[in-house]
Design an enzyme around this catalytic site. Structure first.
Site, short mmCIF file in Angstrom:
data_model
loop_
_atom_site.label_atom_id
_atom_site.label_comp_id
_atom_site.label_asym_id
_atom_site.label_seq_id
_atom_site.Cartn_x
_atom_site.Cartn_y
_atom_site.Cartn_z
N ASN A 95 19.05 -34.28 -19.55
CA ASN A 95 19.76 -34.60 -18.31
C ASN A 95 19.45 -36.04 -17.90
O ASN A 95 18.65 -36.72 -18.55
CB ASN A 95 19.40 -33.60 -17.21
CG ASN A 95 17.93 -33.61 -16.89
OD1 ASN A 95 17.39 -34.60 -16.45
ND2 ASN A 95 17.25 -32.49 -17.15
N ARG A 96 20.08 -36.48 -16.84
CA ARG A 96 20.03 -37.90 -16.48
C ARG A 96 18.89 -38.26 -15.53
O ARG A 96 18.86 -39.37 -15.01
CB ARG A 96 21.36 -38.31 -15.85
CG ARG A 96 22.49 -38.36 -16.85
CD ARG A 96 23.82 -38.61 -16.15
NE ARG A 96 23.78 -39.79 -15.31
CZ ARG A 96 24.64 -40.03 -14.34
NH1 ARG A 96 25.59 -39.17 -14.05
NH2 ARG A 96 24.56 -41.14 -13.63
#
Ligand code: CTP
Length: 412
Positions: free
Chosen positions: A207-208
């Site tokens: 994920n970011r």
């Protein structure tokens, strides 16, 4: 802003050059005031070129300008890096025998000292007493980093990285009382960054999350005196914060194991990490190839909710009932409810004491240095965290943690 960067005479003086650059590149007017011995390590010309201003060490240069009084009086911020044992002693004693000590006596703005010295000197009762004296007068004396010192030694006494000093100094400009010593004697566990769930030897689900908010929490908690363990997943290559024990993990399951290990000792646990909710049901031993054997789909299984597990552990008594548990929620809102509606439901569902809520989407929160949001309490309290750096928000979250810790201690 007018910034005085003081430089003491230690090998870490060379790192002050990066710090000076950070201030000038951010548009601030810098005057560098080294001690005479700092010039044994970095030449006057370097400081003059980096700051674009003349550099003096004594009180008798430029006498008509009265710099020994003016520099301190006019400064908006004074940062000393490195602050040596000798310099701390002189400042604690109120000496004014060179331009830097005179400047510090006349400064009425936030003052941040970043000590750097050998571990024995840092741990000596004389230095500890000087640090206490300076802190009692409102000076912020940073905890030094641990690690490799000059020569073969390792231990506490390293100068924190210039970026970290810059960030903490700017925090003091945002809020002069941002680094009180109100977490001394407290153990705080912080998780940060994103987990990566492997699919095969080269691919993962990730994920970011940049980890910046969690790292800011760990850094600020440590500088407020806490004994901090940071359980870090993947981040945008953030350096380990000074004075923090960092445990690096990769997957959600590894993060859970680490949290379980440190939770029983913790006074507060802050779950800032972006933990993957799902992982691939199997990890292929070799790279998944296109072609006849390619999978139609990739089955996922649910990871345990670490935060909910902590709340259960507290209920069942396997961690202290007084442990403060803080969750994070990244919400977008949709046609069925806004960000706060979802966040209130999440707080109730997860059962933590505090929930930090960030509105995400449209470039908000992820990978940026600023953040904003709300803080919801299990007692029904709701407050806006306001706009500010991630360090400032970290401070506001920690204020709330301290308030819960203090109210629990008062009840006991
Ligand atoms: N969290 C956790 N373990 C997980 C997933 C999340 O401990 N397996 C923690 C996060 O660190 C964060 C909080 O739970 O503090 C909120 O995470 P989020 O993913 O937003 O919550 P979910 O319950 O997954 O909600 P949603 O249904 O919105 O995804």
């Amino acid at each position: 802003m007018r910034v005085v960067v003081g430089v003491g005479g230690g090998i870490a003086a060379y790192k002050s050059c990066s710090l000076i650059r950070s201030f000038t590149e951010n548009g601030h007017h810098v005057r560098v005031v080294p001690t005479e011995s700092a010039l044994e390590f970095v030449g006057r010309a370097t400081f003059e070129a980096l700051s674009g201003s003349p550099v003096h060490t004594g009180v008798f240069a430029d006498v008509p300008e009265v710099p020994h009084v003016r520099l301190g009086q006019e400064a908006d911020l004074v940062v000393v890096a490195p602050a040596t044992a000798d310099l701390l002693a002189r400042l604690a004693g109120g000496r004014a025998d060179d331009l830097l000590s005179a400047t510090l006596l006349t400064a009425r703005c936030p003052v941040l000292l970043a000590p750097a010295m050998h571990t024995e000197m840092w741990e000596h009762p004389a230095t500890a007493a000087n640090v206490d004296t300076l802190r009692s007068r409102g000076v912020v004396v940073l905890e030094p980093a641990s690690g490799r010192l000059t020569g073969r030694d390792t231990g506490s006494g390293r100068l924190p990285e210039p970026d970290e000093i810059f960030g903490l100094a700017m925090l003091l400009v945002e809020r002069a009382d941002a680094l009180p010593r109100d977490l001394v004697g407290r153990k705080v566990v912080v998780t940060a960054g994103g987990t990566r769930e492997p699919l095969d030897p080269v691919r993962f689900l990730g994920n970011r999350s940049s980890g910046k908010q969690g790292y800011a929490l760990a850094r600020v908690a440590a500088q407020r005196g806490a004994d901090v363990t940071l359980i870090a997943g993947f981040t945008t290559e953030l350096p380990d914060p000074a004075a923090v024990d960092v445990v690096h993990v990769k997957t959600a399951q590894q993060m859970q194991t680490a949290v379980r290990k440190f939770a029983p000792e913790a006074d507060a646990i802050v779950m800032a990490a972006a933990v993957a909710d799902f992982r691939p049901a199997t990890i292929a031993g070799s790279k998944i190839k296109k072609g006849a054997n390619e999978p139609d789909s990739i089955p996922l299984v649910r990871n345990d909710d670490i935060l909910a597990g902590l709340v259960d552990a507290r209920r069942s008594g396997s961690i202290e009932t007084s442990t403060v548990i803080v969750g994070f929620a990244a919400e977008t809102g949709d046609e069925h409810g806004d960000v706060l509606t979802y966040a209130r439901a999440k707080l109730a569902r997860k059962g933590c004491d505090l929930l930090v809520v960030n509105a995400v989407g449209d470039g908000k929160a992820f990978e940026v240095d600023h953040n904003n949001g709300w803080l919801l309490g299990s007692d029904g309290s709701e407050s806006a965290l306001g706009e500010g750096s991630k360090a400032l928000l970290a401070g506001r979250v920690l204020d709330a943690v301290v308030a819960v810790l203090d109210s629990t201690s008062n009840q006991q």
